[in-house]
Design a protein around this motif. Structure first.
Motif, PDB file in Angstrom:
ATOM      1  N   VAL A 158       0.832  -1.208   0.000  1.00 49.56           N
ATOM      2  CA  VAL A 158       0.000   0.000   0.000  1.00 49.56           C
ATOM      3  C   VAL A 158       0.865   1.255   0.000  1.00 49.56           C
ATOM      4  N   ALA A 159       1.958   1.247   0.757  1.00 46.52           N
ATOM      5  CA  ALA A 159       2.853   2.411   0.785  1.00 46.52           C
ATOM      6  C   ALA A 159       3.376   2.724  -0.613  1.00 46.52           C
ATOM      7  N   ARG A 160       3.713   1.693  -1.381  1.00 46.52           N
ATOM      8  CA  ARG A 160       4.177   1.905  -2.757  1.00 46.52           C
ATOM      9  C   ARG A 160       3.120   2.627  -3.580  1.00 46.52           C
ATOM     10  N   ARG A 161       1.884   2.222  -3.433  1.00 50.49           N
ATOM     11  CA  ARG A 161       0.800   2.791  -4.223  1.00 50.49           C
ATOM     12  C   ARG A 161       0.405   4.190  -3.755  1.00 50.49           C
ATOM     13  N   LEU A 162       0.761   4.522  -2.526  1.00 49.50           N
ATOM     14  CA  LEU A 162       0.508   5.873  -2.015  1.00 49.50           C
ATOM     15  C   LEU A 162       1.738   6.769  -2.160  1.00 49.50           C
ATOM     16  N   ASN A 163       2.811   6.213  -2.747  1.00 51.89           N
ATOM     17  CA  ASN A 163       4.074   6.950  -2.887  1.00 51.89           C
ATOM     18  C   ASN A 163       4.638   7.394  -1.540  1.00 51.89           C
ATOM     19  N   ILE A 164       4.489   6.522  -0.529  1.00 51.78           N
ATOM     20  CA  ILE A 164       5.097   6.751   0.777  1.00 51.78           C
ATOM     21  C   ILE A 164       6.402   5.979   0.823  1.00 51.78           C
ATOM     22  N   GLU A 165       7.505   6.681   0.985  1.00 50.16           N
ATOM     23  CA  GLU A 165       8.811   6.034   1.063  1.00 50.16           C
ATOM     24  C   GLU A 165       8.999   5.409   2.440  1.00 50.16           C
ATOM     25  N   THR A 166       9.260   4.104   2.480  1.00 54.29           N
ATOM     26  CA  THR A 166       9.537   3.469   3.772  1.00 54.29           C
ATOM     27  C   THR A 166      10.925   3.843   4.281  1.00 54.29           C
ATOM     28  N   ASP A 167      11.834   4.131   3.359  1.00 57.14           N
ATOM     29  CA  ASP A 167      13.175   4.550   3.752  1.00 57.14           C
ATOM     30  C   ASP A 167      13.088   5.949   4.377  1.00 57.14           C
ATOM     31  N   GLY A 168      13.344   6.021   5.684  1.00 57.18           N
ATOM     32  CA  GLY A 168      13.258   7.287   6.400  1.00 57.18           C
ATOM     33  C   GLY A 168      11.916   7.556   7.052  1.00 57.18           C
ATOM     34  N   ALA A 169      10.925   6.692   6.808  1.00 57.88           N
ATOM     35  CA  ALA A 169       9.598   6.904   7.393  1.00 57.88           C
ATOM     36  C   ALA A 169       9.646   6.789   8.918  1.00 57.88           C
ATOM     37  N   ARG A 170       8.836   7.620   9.572  1.00 56.57           N
ATOM     38  CA  ARG A 170       8.710   7.585  11.036  1.00 56.57           C
ATOM     39  C   ARG A 170       7.572   6.637  11.408  1.00 56.57           C
ATOM     40  N   LEU A 171       7.892   5.660  12.242  1.00 57.54           N
ATOM     41  CA  LEU A 171       6.954   4.589  12.572  1.00 57.54           C
ATOM     42  C   LEU A 171       6.606   4.638  14.052  1.00 57.54           C
ATOM     43  N   ALA A 172       5.317   4.545  14.367  1.00 54.18           N
ATOM     44  CA  ALA A 172       4.854   4.436  15.751  1.00 54.18           C
ATOM     45  C   ALA A 172       4.134   3.106  15.914  1.00 54.18           C
ATOM     46  N   VAL A 173       4.419   2.401  16.998  1.00 54.08           N
ATOM     47  CA  VAL A 173       3.884   1.055  17.202  1.00 54.08           C
ATOM     48  C   VAL A 173       3.202   0.980  18.562  1.00 54.08           C
ATOM     49  N   GLN A 174       1.932   0.583  18.565  1.00 52.95           N
ATOM     50  CA  GLN A 174       1.238   0.313  19.825  1.00 52.95           C
ATOM     51  C   GLN A 174       1.151  -1.194  20.001  1.00 52.95           C
ATOM     52  N   GLY A 175       1.759  -1.687  21.069  1.00 56.09           N
ATOM     53  CA  GLY A 175       1.848  -3.125  21.284  1.00 56.09           C
ATOM     54  C   GLY A 175       3.187  -3.624  20.788  1.00 56.09           C
ATOM     55  N   PHE A 176       3.975  -4.240  21.677  1.00 54.65           N
ATOM     56  CA  PHE A 176       5.310  -4.672  21.283  1.00 54.65           C
ATOM     57  C   PHE A 176       5.486  -6.161  21.538  1.00 54.65           C
ATOM     58  N   GLY A 177       4.439  -6.924  21.193  1.00 49.95           N
ATOM     59  CA  GLY A 177       4.523  -8.373  21.269  1.00 49.95           C
ATOM     60  C   GLY A 177       5.043  -8.928  19.954  1.00 49.95           C
ATOM     61  N   ASN A 178       4.659 -10.159  19.644  1.00 47.88           N
ATOM     62  CA  ASN A 178       5.136 -10.799  18.419  1.00 47.88           C
ATOM     63  C   ASN A 178       4.809  -9.999  17.166  1.00 47.88           C
ATOM     64  N   VAL A 179       3.610  -9.401  17.134  1.00 47.76           N
ATOM     65  CA  VAL A 179       3.157  -8.716  15.926  1.00 47.76           C
ATOM     66  C   VAL A 179       3.872  -7.373  15.761  1.00 47.76           C
ATOM     67  N   GLY A 180       3.734  -6.511  16.762  1.00 46.72           N
ATOM     68  CA  GLY A 180       4.310  -5.178  16.661  1.00 46.72           C
ATOM     69  C   GLY A 180       5.816  -5.180  16.524  1.00 46.72           C
ATOM     70  N   SER A 181       6.482  -6.033  17.285  1.00 45.23           N
ATOM     71  CA  SER A 181       7.945  -6.041  17.260  1.00 45.23           C
ATOM     72  C   SER A 181       8.482  -6.555  15.921  1.00 45.23           C
ATOM     73  N   GLU A 182       7.859  -7.601  15.369  1.00 48.27           N
ATOM     74  CA  GLU A 182       8.345  -8.144  14.095  1.00 48.27           C
ATOM     75  C   GLU A 182       8.057  -7.193  12.944  1.00 48.27           C
ATOM     76  N   ALA A 183       6.861  -6.591  12.927  1.00 53.51           N
ATOM     77  CA  ALA A 183       6.562  -5.618  11.873  1.00 53.51           C
ATOM     78  C   ALA A 183       7.535  -4.448  11.942  1.00 53.51           C
ATOM     79  N   ALA A 184       7.801  -3.969  13.158  1.00 54.42           N
ATOM     80  CA  ALA A 184       8.738  -2.859  13.331  1.00 54.42           C
ATOM     81  C   ALA A 184      10.129  -3.246  12.848  1.00 54.42           C
ATOM     82  N   ARG A 185      10.565  -4.451  13.184  1.00 55.95           N
ATOM     83  CA  ARG A 185      11.900  -4.907  12.783  1.00 55.95           C
ATOM     84  C   ARG A 185      12.044  -4.920  11.264  1.00 55.95           C
ATOM     85  N   LEU A 186      11.031  -5.401  10.572  1.00 61.94           N
ATOM     86  CA  LEU A 186      11.098  -5.477   9.114  1.00 61.94           C
ATOM     87  C   LEU A 186      11.062  -4.086   8.475  1.00 61.94           C
TER      88      LEU A 186
END
Length: 424
Positions: A208-236
């Motif tokens: 979706v980011a590609r189609r919205l022209n949102i660059e993931t390189d340099g993007a600021r990410l906020a994560v609520q919940g740091f279990g298996n889901v949030g931590s792995e998505a953040a890591r990637l």
């Protein structure tokens, strides 16, 4: 529509949120709308009493649930949640979202969910095992590898699934590994399962980011919940060049505009069981989390987190729903009016059930795949499903959530229509 007598009338319950989502998709279903009430009524809801002898010899009673929302496309699939706030309303909604999720990704499953109203962290391991085994015995009449396949959810893990599999197998007189997914690998579990949901959040978010022209390189990410889901998505996302500026869990809200060191935070959490006290970021007020400068938000905790008031404050361009049901319908409207794109839970966090499907298939065949094969297959399924939903949203000029529901509901209701009603 006849209302369910056991469902809360409050507009802010999980089940109410789900019903509003169905109401919104109904006008898009054409002739299939004749069958749409199917989606407003769970097929089966089981409430069980779980007596438990505690370590001190006392007897306590816990309430457990298993709901099968819809089985038109295959056996039920859905996790088991151990949490103090579990109730029938929540489990109904979670089972319904599983119905939509499996159909959106085109897996041959219906939707189910289970849970026990308990704080698992207040039980010893022995008490937790006895609770799990009694619960499994109580719901044993409705689960099975061709009937309903549980999996881990909030408060449960691979060890709990091993106890469930063993209990069911002992009662059947033979080992049946396919009755649950999310098991330890050496007991028929699948490689890649633990990280699959977070990986799916990343894969769908990237598309979706590609189609919205949102660059993931340099993007600021906020994560609520740091279990298996949030931590792995953040890591990637960090591996793709993003930086995590905020993390929130039940214990604290952390902020560092320069980026939080995820490795250090993960090590801290492993030692302290939460993120409170981590020195690599500033601790701020919990409500301030929703006003921080960010480009991408990943709500990966519990349902009902993004209210209309919070939606008014968010500065992000993209929301990736790692949790189930984190956004209220009126908040969805506010986000749409502000041009904020939401990748809905029913596709965004479907990586977990996709790899659960792989585990079930592997158990049935007693033939297992490598982790690279798992990831490759999952990435392909998730990417293709997301692109199909994106195209549907453009065709119908609707939100991604509505598009996901259109795709899913058409598949479910076509199955319902072609199977008919028995007995008639």
């Amino acid at each position: 529509m006849d209302k369910l007598s056991y469902a809360s009338e409050s507009p802010n319950t999980a089940w109410s949120t789900y019903l509003q989502q169905i109401d919104r998709v109904a006008p898009y279903l054409g002739e299939l709308s004749r069958w749409v009430d199917t989606l407003r009524h769970p097929k089966r809801a089981l409430i069980v009493d779980i007596p438990l002898q505690m370590d001190d010899g006392s007897i306590r009673h816990f309430e457990g649930f298993r709901v099968q929302h819809n089985l038109s496309r295959g056996p039920g699939k859905g996790g088991v949640r151990y949490h103090p706030n579990v109730d029938l309303n929540e489990v109904m909604a979670l089972s319904a979202w599983m119905t939509i999720k499996c159909a959106a990704v085109n897996l041959p499953y219906g939707g189910a969910k289970g849970g026990i109203r308990v704080d698992p962290f207040k039980l010893s391991e022995g008490e937790l095992e006895r609770l799990t085994r009694r619960y499994t015995s109580e719901i044993g009449l409705v689960i099975g590898p061709q009937k309903d396949i549980p999996a881990p959810d909030v408060g449960t893990n691979a060890k709990v699934m091993a106890w469930m599999m063993d209990t069911y197998s002992m009662n059947q007189g033979t080992t049946i590994t396919g009755v649950v997914t999310g098991k330890p690998v050496h007991l028929g579990g699948s490689l890649g399962r633990e990280k699959a949901t977070g990986r799916g959040v990343f894969v769908t978010g990237r598309e979706v980011a590609r189609r919205l022209n949102i660059e993931t390189d340099g993007a600021r990410l906020a994560v609520q919940g740091f279990g298996n889901v949030g931590s792995e998505a953040a890591r990637l996302f960090v591996a793709a060049g993003a930086r995590v500026v905020a993390v929130q869990d039940h214990s604290a809200t952390l902020y560092n505009a320069e980026g939080i060191d995820l490795t250090a935070l993960t090590d801290w959490q492993a030692t302290h069981k939460n993120i409170a006290g981590f020195s690599g970021a500033q601790t701020i007020d919990a409500e301030a989390f929703w006003q921080l400068p960010m480009d991408i938000l990943i709500p990966a905790a519990l349902e009902g987190q993004i209210t209309r008031e919070r939606a008014e404050k968010l500065s992000c361009k993209l929301i990736l729903e790692g949790a189930n049901g984190p956004t209220y319908p009126d908040a969805d409207d506010m986000l749409a009016s502000r041009g904020i794109t939401v990748v809905p839970d029913v596709i965004c966090n479907a990586g977990g059930v996709t790899v659960s499907y792989f585990e079930w298939v592997q158990d049935m065949a007693s033939f297992f795949w490598s982790e690279s094969e798992i990831n490759e297959r999952m990435d392909k399924i998730m990417s293709e499903a997301m692109i199909h939903i994106w195209d549907k949203a453009r065709e119908k000029e609707c939100s991604l959530r509505t598009a996901a529901y259109i795709v899913a509901c058409e598949r479910i209701l076509m199955a319902r229509k072609d199977r008919g009603i028995y007995p008639g």
